[in-house]
Design a protein around this motif. Sequence first.
Motif, PDB file in Angstrom:
ATOM      1  N   SER A 155      -4.372  -2.286   1.284  1.00 33.44           N
ATOM      2  CA  SER A 155      -3.302  -2.611   0.338  1.00 33.44           C
ATOM      3  C   SER A 155      -2.324  -1.444   0.193  1.00 33.44           C
ATOM      4  O   SER A 155      -2.693  -0.284   0.378  1.00 33.44           O
ATOM      5  CB  SER A 155      -3.907  -2.928  -1.038  1.00 33.44           C
ATOM      6  OG  SER A 155      -2.870  -3.150  -1.977  1.00 33.44           O
ATOM      7  N   ARG A 172      -1.310  -0.567  -2.586  1.00 32.78           N
ATOM      8  CA  ARG A 172      -1.734   0.121  -3.815  1.00 32.78           C
ATOM      9  C   ARG A 172      -3.265   0.112  -3.882  1.00 32.78           C
ATOM     10  O   ARG A 172      -3.915  -0.866  -3.495  1.00 32.78           O
ATOM     11  CB  ARG A 172      -1.124  -0.522  -5.065  1.00 32.78           C
ATOM     12  CG  ARG A 172      -1.336  -2.017  -5.171  1.00 32.78           C
ATOM     13  CD  ARG A 172      -0.649  -2.577  -6.405  1.00 32.78           C
ATOM     14  NE  ARG A 172      -0.859  -4.031  -6.488  1.00 32.78           N
ATOM     15  CZ  ARG A 172      -0.436  -4.778  -7.490  1.00 32.78           C
ATOM     16  NH1 ARG A 172       0.222  -4.241  -8.489  1.00 32.78           N
ATOM     17  NH2 ARG A 172      -0.666  -6.078  -7.502  1.00 32.78           N
ATOM     18  N   ASN A 212      -4.769  -6.075  -6.543  1.00 32.81           N
ATOM     19  CA  ASN A 212      -5.590  -7.291  -6.486  1.00 32.81           C
ATOM     20  C   ASN A 212      -6.655  -7.232  -5.400  1.00 32.81           C
ATOM     21  O   ASN A 212      -7.802  -7.628  -5.628  1.00 32.81           O
ATOM     22  CB  ASN A 212      -4.683  -8.505  -6.245  1.00 32.81           C
ATOM     23  CG  ASN A 212      -3.765  -8.762  -7.421  1.00 32.81           C
ATOM     24  OD1 ASN A 212      -4.005  -8.257  -8.520  1.00 32.81           O
ATOM     25  ND2 ASN A 212      -2.719  -9.536  -7.205  1.00 32.81           N
ATOM     26  N   THR A 213      -6.270  -6.727  -4.241  1.00 31.25           N
ATOM     27  CA  THR A 213      -7.249  -6.663  -3.144  1.00 31.25           C
ATOM     28  C   THR A 213      -8.368  -5.705  -3.524  1.00 31.25           C
ATOM     29  O   THR A 213      -9.536  -5.932  -3.202  1.00 31.25           O
ATOM     30  CB  THR A 213      -6.554  -6.230  -1.835  1.00 31.25           C
ATOM     31  OG1 THR A 213      -5.334  -6.970  -1.691  1.00 31.25           O
ATOM     32  CG2 THR A 213      -7.433  -6.500  -0.626  1.00 31.25           C
ATOM     33  N   VAL A 236      -2.021 -10.386   1.413  1.00 31.15           N
ATOM     34  CA  VAL A 236      -1.107 -11.163   2.263  1.00 31.15           C
ATOM     35  C   VAL A 236       0.299 -10.669   1.954  1.00 31.15           C
ATOM     36  O   VAL A 236       0.756 -10.764   0.812  1.00 31.15           O
ATOM     37  CB  VAL A 236      -1.194 -12.680   1.933  1.00 31.15           C
ATOM     38  CG1 VAL A 236      -0.225 -13.479   2.806  1.00 31.15           C
ATOM     39  CG2 VAL A 236      -2.620 -13.192   2.084  1.00 31.15           C
ATOM     40  N   TYR A 237       0.930 -10.072   2.921  1.00 35.94           N
ATOM     41  CA  TYR A 237       2.323  -9.655   2.774  1.00 35.94           C
ATOM     42  C   TYR A 237       3.133 -10.406   3.830  1.00 35.94           C
ATOM     43  O   TYR A 237       2.934 -10.196   5.030  1.00 35.94           O
ATOM     44  CB  TYR A 237       2.480  -8.143   2.989  1.00 35.94           C
ATOM     45  CG  TYR A 237       1.879  -7.247   1.888  1.00 35.94           C
ATOM     46  CD1 TYR A 237       1.584  -7.728   0.608  1.00 35.94           C
ATOM     47  CD2 TYR A 237       1.637  -5.907   2.146  1.00 35.94           C
ATOM     48  CE1 TYR A 237       1.054  -6.893  -0.368  1.00 35.94           C
ATOM     49  CE2 TYR A 237       1.118  -5.064   1.171  1.00 35.94           C
ATOM     50  CZ  TYR A 237       0.823  -5.570  -0.089  1.00 35.94           C
ATOM     51  OH  TYR A 237       0.295  -4.736  -1.048  1.00 35.94           O
ATOM     52  N   TRP A 238       3.988 -11.275   3.391  1.00 33.38           N
ATOM     53  CA  TRP A 238       4.818 -12.065   4.302  1.00 33.38           C
ATOM     54  C   TRP A 238       3.979 -12.763   5.370  1.00 33.38           C
ATOM     55  O   TRP A 238       4.199 -12.590   6.560  1.00 33.38           O
ATOM     56  CB  TRP A 238       5.956 -11.210   4.893  1.00 33.38           C
ATOM     57  CG  TRP A 238       6.926 -10.823   3.818  1.00 33.38           C
ATOM     58  CD1 TRP A 238       7.074  -9.588   3.256  1.00 33.38           C
ATOM     59  CD2 TRP A 238       7.828 -11.690   3.130  1.00 33.38           C
ATOM     60  NE1 TRP A 238       8.001  -9.637   2.258  1.00 33.38           N
ATOM     61  CE2 TRP A 238       8.494 -10.912   2.154  1.00 33.38           C
ATOM     62  CE3 TRP A 238       8.142 -13.047   3.232  1.00 33.38           C
ATOM     63  CZ2 TRP A 238       9.444 -11.443   1.299  1.00 33.38           C
ATOM     64  CZ3 TRP A 238       9.084 -13.582   2.371  1.00 33.38           C
ATOM     65  CH2 TRP A 238       9.727 -12.769   1.431  1.00 33.38           C
ATOM     66  N   TYR A 239       2.958 -13.491   4.896  1.00 30.10           N
ATOM     67  CA  TYR A 239       2.129 -14.364   5.751  1.00 30.10           C
ATOM     68  C   TYR A 239       1.254 -13.601   6.740  1.00 30.10           C
ATOM     69  O   TYR A 239       0.642 -14.202   7.619  1.00 30.10           O
ATOM     70  CB  TYR A 239       3.005 -15.392   6.526  1.00 30.10           C
ATOM     71  CG  TYR A 239       4.027 -16.022   5.624  1.00 30.10           C
ATOM     72  CD1 TYR A 239       3.668 -17.038   4.748  1.00 30.10           C
ATOM     73  CD2 TYR A 239       5.349 -15.570   5.611  1.00 30.10           C
ATOM     74  CE1 TYR A 239       4.589 -17.591   3.877  1.00 30.10           C
ATOM     75  CE2 TYR A 239       6.287 -16.116   4.748  1.00 30.10           C
ATOM     76  CZ  TYR A 239       5.895 -17.123   3.877  1.00 30.10           C
ATOM     77  OH  TYR A 239       6.814 -17.660   3.011  1.00 30.10           O
TER      78      TYR A 239
HETATM   79  C1  FMN Z   1       5.609  -7.366   0.131  1.00 30.06           C
HETATM   80  C2  FMN Z   1       4.836  -8.530  -0.403  1.00 30.06           C
HETATM   81  C3  FMN Z   1       4.793  -9.702   0.331  1.00 30.06           C
HETATM   82  C4  FMN Z   1       4.034 -10.768  -0.116  1.00 30.06           C
HETATM   83  N1  FMN Z   1       3.953 -11.905   0.639  1.00 30.06           N
HETATM   84  C5  FMN Z   1       3.119 -12.910   0.264  1.00 30.06           C
HETATM   85  C6  FMN Z   1       2.937 -14.072   1.084  1.00 30.06           C
HETATM   86  O1  FMN Z   1       3.502 -14.204   2.147  1.00 30.06           O
HETATM   87  N2  FMN Z   1       2.066 -15.027   0.661  1.00 30.06           N
HETATM   88  C7  FMN Z   1       1.380 -14.905  -0.540  1.00 30.06           C
HETATM   89  O2  FMN Z   1       0.590 -15.796  -0.902  1.00 30.06           O
HETATM   90  N3  FMN Z   1       1.556 -13.825  -1.335  1.00 30.06           N
HETATM   91  C8  FMN Z   1       2.383 -12.833  -0.960  1.00 30.06           C
HETATM   92  N4  FMN Z   1       2.518 -11.716  -1.747  1.00 30.06           N
HETATM   93  C9  FMN Z   1       1.693 -11.599  -2.950  1.00 30.06           C
HETATM   94  C10 FMN Z   1       0.445 -10.777  -2.654  1.00 30.06           C
HETATM   95  O3  FMN Z   1      -0.222 -11.261  -1.495  1.00 30.06           O
HETATM   96  C11 FMN Z   1      -0.542 -10.870  -3.794  1.00 30.06           C
HETATM   97  O4  FMN Z   1       0.060 -10.527  -5.011  1.00 30.06           O
HETATM   98  C12 FMN Z   1      -1.731  -9.969  -3.521  1.00 30.06           C
HETATM   99  O5  FMN Z   1      -2.788 -10.339  -4.361  1.00 30.06           O
HETATM  100  C13 FMN Z   1      -1.350  -8.502  -3.732  1.00 30.06           C
HETATM  101  O6  FMN Z   1      -2.463  -7.685  -3.463  1.00 30.06           O
HETATM  102  P1  FMN Z   1      -2.365  -6.106  -3.733  1.00 30.06           P
HETATM  103  O7  FMN Z   1      -2.286  -5.937  -5.226  1.00 30.06           O
HETATM  104  O8  FMN Z   1      -3.611  -5.526  -3.157  1.00 30.06           O
HETATM  105  O9  FMN Z   1      -1.115  -5.641  -3.034  1.00 30.06           O
HETATM  106  C14 FMN Z   1       3.322 -10.667  -1.342  1.00 30.06           C
HETATM  107  C15 FMN Z   1       3.404  -9.470  -2.085  1.00 30.06           C
HETATM  108  C16 FMN Z   1       4.135  -8.422  -1.619  1.00 30.06           C
HETATM  109  C17 FMN Z   1       4.206  -7.142  -2.440  1.00 30.06           C
END
Ligand code: FMN
Length: 181
Positions: free
Chosen positions: A23, A25, A29-30, A87-90
């Motif tokens: 992640s 961060r 969430n992860t 998931v960042y941009w699929y």
């Molecule tokens: C740059 C970015 C791109 C994202 N793209 C998607 C996506 O394509 N599909 C989705 O379901 N969520 C997307 N999200 C939401 C994150 O997947 C979701 O909030 C995740 O739980 C974040 O985990 P993290 O806190 O470990 O970063 C995106 C978030 C970010 C910041």
Amino acid sequence: MQATVRKLSINMKGKKGVIILGSARGDGNTRKIVNMIRANHKNLHFINLCEKKIGYFDYEFRNQDDDFIPLMSEILEYEVLIFATPVYWYSMSGILKNFFDRITDLLEIRKDLGRRLNGKTMMSISCGSNAEILDSFSIPFSETAKYLKMNYWGHTHTWINAGKIPVEVELQLEKFLIKLR
Ligand SMILES: Cc1cc2nc3c(=O)[nH]c(=O)nc-3n(C[C@H](O)[C@H](O)[C@H](O)COP(=O)(O)O)c2cc1C
């Protein structure tokens, strides 16, 4: 509904495992998903990629003195490699994709390390904003494992709702981990 605390079990057939967080961060969430897994699998070692300095892949290997090679040497001590990514941009996160790109270093300038991936096991976990995940998400993991002659023990998708791990996700994770037996 309060999630019932369940004992998750990972049977790594006596193998040592490491969970690698990709992640952007360290406390997002992860990480919540990773923490839940680790709370039930105290022997699972943890690596947070966002604390490492890992440069992008370079054809001239100009980043070879960064944290990647020492980190890989550490990871290679483990038999089961579990990648956890938002998931960042699929797709997998950029941090994790960068890590995967750098595996190329092991095929070119550190073949001694690259060969040691052979026969190890990979698993992958995604964490998105909801239950939706494209089937294509896991392909880079399964195909990379195949290319590196690693075993691939599959993928599971998770999400966080209002800051909490939904019961459905907990059950799904439990099933995913039980499947490893
Ligand atoms: C740059 C970015 C791109 C994202 N793209 C998607 C996506 O394509 N599909 C989705 O379901 N969520 C997307 N999200 C939401 C994150 O997947 C979701 O909030 C995740 O739980 C974040 O985990 P993290 O806190 O470990 O970063 C995106 C978030 C970010 C910041």
